[in-house]
Design a protein around this motif. Structure first.
Motif, PDB file in Angstrom:
ATOM      1  N   ASP A  76      16.077  35.675  88.277  1.00 21.64           N
ATOM      2  CA  ASP A  76      15.802  35.912  86.863  1.00 21.64           C
ATOM      3  C   ASP A  76      15.802  37.386  86.494  1.00 21.64           C
ATOM      4  O   ASP A  76      15.897  37.724  85.312  1.00 21.64           O
ATOM      5  CB  ASP A  76      14.454  35.283  86.478  1.00 21.64           C
ATOM      6  CG  ASP A  76      14.452  33.769  86.662  1.00 21.64           C
ATOM      7  OD1 ASP A  76      15.549  33.179  86.775  1.00 21.64           O
ATOM      8  OD2 ASP A  76      13.362  33.184  86.713  1.00 21.64           O
ATOM      9  N   ASP A  77      15.698  38.265  87.483  1.00 24.80           N
ATOM     10  CA  ASP A  77      15.673  39.695  87.166  1.00 24.80           C
ATOM     11  C   ASP A  77      17.065  40.330  87.186  1.00 24.80           C
ATOM     12  O   ASP A  77      17.223  41.507  86.877  1.00 24.80           O
ATOM     13  CB  ASP A  77      14.731  40.448  88.117  1.00 24.80           C
ATOM     14  CG  ASP A  77      15.138  40.341  89.579  1.00 24.80           C
ATOM     15  OD1 ASP A  77      15.978  39.476  89.909  1.00 24.80           O
ATOM     16  OD2 ASP A  77      14.611  41.117  90.397  1.00 24.80           O
ATOM     17  N   LEU A  80      22.015  39.701  82.688  1.00 21.49           N
ATOM     18  CA  LEU A  80      22.600  38.441  82.222  1.00 21.49           C
ATOM     19  C   LEU A  80      24.041  38.253  82.688  1.00 21.49           C
ATOM     20  O   LEU A  80      24.411  37.176  83.156  1.00 21.49           O
ATOM     21  CB  LEU A  80      22.538  38.351  80.697  1.00 21.49           C
ATOM     22  CG  LEU A  80      21.155  38.165  80.078  1.00 21.49           C
ATOM     23  CD1 LEU A  80      21.244  38.208  78.557  1.00 21.49           C
ATOM     24  CD2 LEU A  80      20.530  36.866  80.537  1.00 21.49           C
ATOM     25  N   LEU A 132      17.617  29.292  81.202  1.00 23.09           N
ATOM     26  CA  LEU A 132      16.992  30.601  81.004  1.00 23.09           C
ATOM     27  C   LEU A 132      18.044  31.658  80.663  1.00 23.09           C
ATOM     28  O   LEU A 132      17.839  32.480  79.766  1.00 23.09           O
ATOM     29  CB  LEU A 132      16.200  31.016  82.243  1.00 23.09           C
ATOM     30  CG  LEU A 132      15.473  32.359  82.144  1.00 23.09           C
ATOM     31  CD1 LEU A 132      14.418  32.314  81.038  1.00 23.09           C
ATOM     32  CD2 LEU A 132      14.819  32.712  83.479  1.00 23.09           C
ATOM     33  N   ASP A 135      19.041  30.964  77.051  1.00 24.26           N
ATOM     34  CA  ASP A 135      17.925  31.268  76.136  1.00 24.26           C
ATOM     35  C   ASP A 135      17.728  32.774  75.989  1.00 24.26           C
ATOM     36  O   ASP A 135      17.566  33.280  74.873  1.00 24.26           O
ATOM     37  CB  ASP A 135      16.627  30.615  76.625  1.00 24.26           C
ATOM     38  CG  ASP A 135      16.628  29.098  76.469  1.00 24.26           C
ATOM     39  OD1 ASP A 135      17.443  28.565  75.678  1.00 24.26           O
ATOM     40  OD2 ASP A 135      15.810  28.444  77.148  1.00 24.26           O
ATOM     41  N   GLN A 136      17.750  33.485  77.104  1.00 26.46           N
ATOM     42  CA  GLN A 136      17.572  34.933  77.040  1.00 26.46           C
ATOM     43  C   GLN A 136      18.736  35.595  76.313  1.00 26.46           C
ATOM     44  O   GLN A 136      18.533  36.522  75.524  1.00 26.46           O
ATOM     45  CB  GLN A 136      17.410  35.521  78.443  1.00 26.46           C
ATOM     46  CG  GLN A 136      16.058  35.195  79.054  1.00 26.46           C
ATOM     47  CD  GLN A 136      15.911  35.730  80.479  1.00 26.46           C
ATOM     48  OE1 GLN A 136      16.888  36.014  81.172  1.00 26.46           O
ATOM     49  NE2 GLN A 136      14.661  35.846  80.926  1.00 26.46           N
ATOM     50  N   ASN A 139      18.159  34.974  72.649  1.00 23.96           N
ATOM     51  CA  ASN A 139      17.024  35.764  72.170  1.00 23.96           C
ATOM     52  C   ASN A 139      17.381  37.236  72.008  1.00 23.96           C
ATOM     53  O   ASN A 139      16.853  37.916  71.129  1.00 23.96           O
ATOM     54  CB  ASN A 139      15.820  35.616  73.106  1.00 23.96           C
ATOM     55  CG  ASN A 139      15.189  34.244  73.030  1.00 23.96           C
ATOM     56  OD1 ASN A 139      15.384  33.517  72.056  1.00 23.96           O
ATOM     57  ND2 ASN A 139      14.474  33.867  74.065  1.00 23.96           N
ATOM     58  N   GLN A 140      18.269  37.738  72.854  1.00 25.04           N
ATOM     59  CA  GLN A 140      18.710  39.133  72.778  1.00 25.04           C
ATOM     60  C   GLN A 140      19.826  39.323  71.748  1.00 25.04           C
ATOM     61  O   GLN A 140      20.269  40.447  71.523  1.00 25.04           O
ATOM     62  CB  GLN A 140      19.193  39.612  74.150  1.00 25.04           C
ATOM     63  CG  GLN A 140      18.100  39.697  75.192  1.00 25.04           C
ATOM     64  CD  GLN A 140      18.638  40.049  76.578  1.00 25.04           C
ATOM     65  OE1 GLN A 140      19.755  40.528  76.736  1.00 25.04           O
ATOM     66  NE2 GLN A 140      17.826  39.793  77.592  1.00 25.04           N
TER      67      GLN A 140
END
Length: 192
Positions: A76-77, A80, A132, A135-136, A139-140
């Motif tokens: 997750d880190d 993207l 995720l 979604d990220q 969101n960005q």
């Protein structure tokens, strides 16, 4: 003893998966499955209530294997785009080496689910890193504001088709072309 039971259950599910790939759902009978798995027909019912229960468990087993392969080496880190690229290449590799697994998943998705559990929701939870990522990205403001399943269809599902055509020899992609295809898949889901 519990390990032997788990092994036998897994062997039955894998035999069912093979028969489904060869014969389709309509060609699968509990009798044929028992023969393929090398067990008595009654043994099947120790592990599965009925054919519907067996199909549900096989479907979830296939989905779990695909989810693990797609999300391998993804954290997750990671940025993207790096996550996207890793997942894309994971799908390419899986579809190139075990295309039947992914293709057969489409068969499972077309089955009606009449059991008490929400199969699609269970499957979706298996792909949390994919969700995720999308979604990220939304969101960005990087990804188009579409449902995650649509974003996956525009980017990752095309990977399967491309890999199958590559494996079948319809065309060959060298490394530069493969990188260009990954960029085109990324471009399909980002905001312009």
């Amino acid at each position: 003893m519990p390990d032997q039971q788990a092994d036998k259950r897994l062997a039955i599910m894998e035999s069912a998966e093979t028969l489904i790939a060869e014969l389709g759902f309509r060609g699968l009978s509990m009798h044929k499955l028992a023969q393929k798995a090398g067990v008595a027909a009654g043994t099947l019912y120790r592990y599965f209530d009925d054919k519907e229960h067996l199909l549900l468990e096989v479907r979830l087993h296939v989905s779990r294997r695909i989810a693990e392969a797609v999300q391998a080496n993804v954290s997750d880190d990671m940025p993207l785009k790096q996550r996207f690229r890793t997942m894309w290449l994971n799908i390419w590799s899986l579809a190139s080496s075990d295309g039947d697994l992914i293709c057969n998943r489409l068969q499972y998705e077309s089955l009606p689910t009449t059991t008490g559990c929400n199969t699609r929701e269970l499957e979706r939870k298996m792909f949390t890193k994919v969700d995720l990522l999308f979604d990220q990205g939304k969101n960005q403001g990087l990804f188009k504001p579409l449902d995650n399943q649509i974003l996956a269809a525009l980017s990752f599902e095309t990977t399967v088709v491309l890999a199958q055509k590559h494996v079948s020899g319809l065309y060959q992609l060298d490394n530069d072309q493969l990188q260009a295809v990954i960029e085109a898949s990324w471009d399909a889901i980002i905001q312009h």
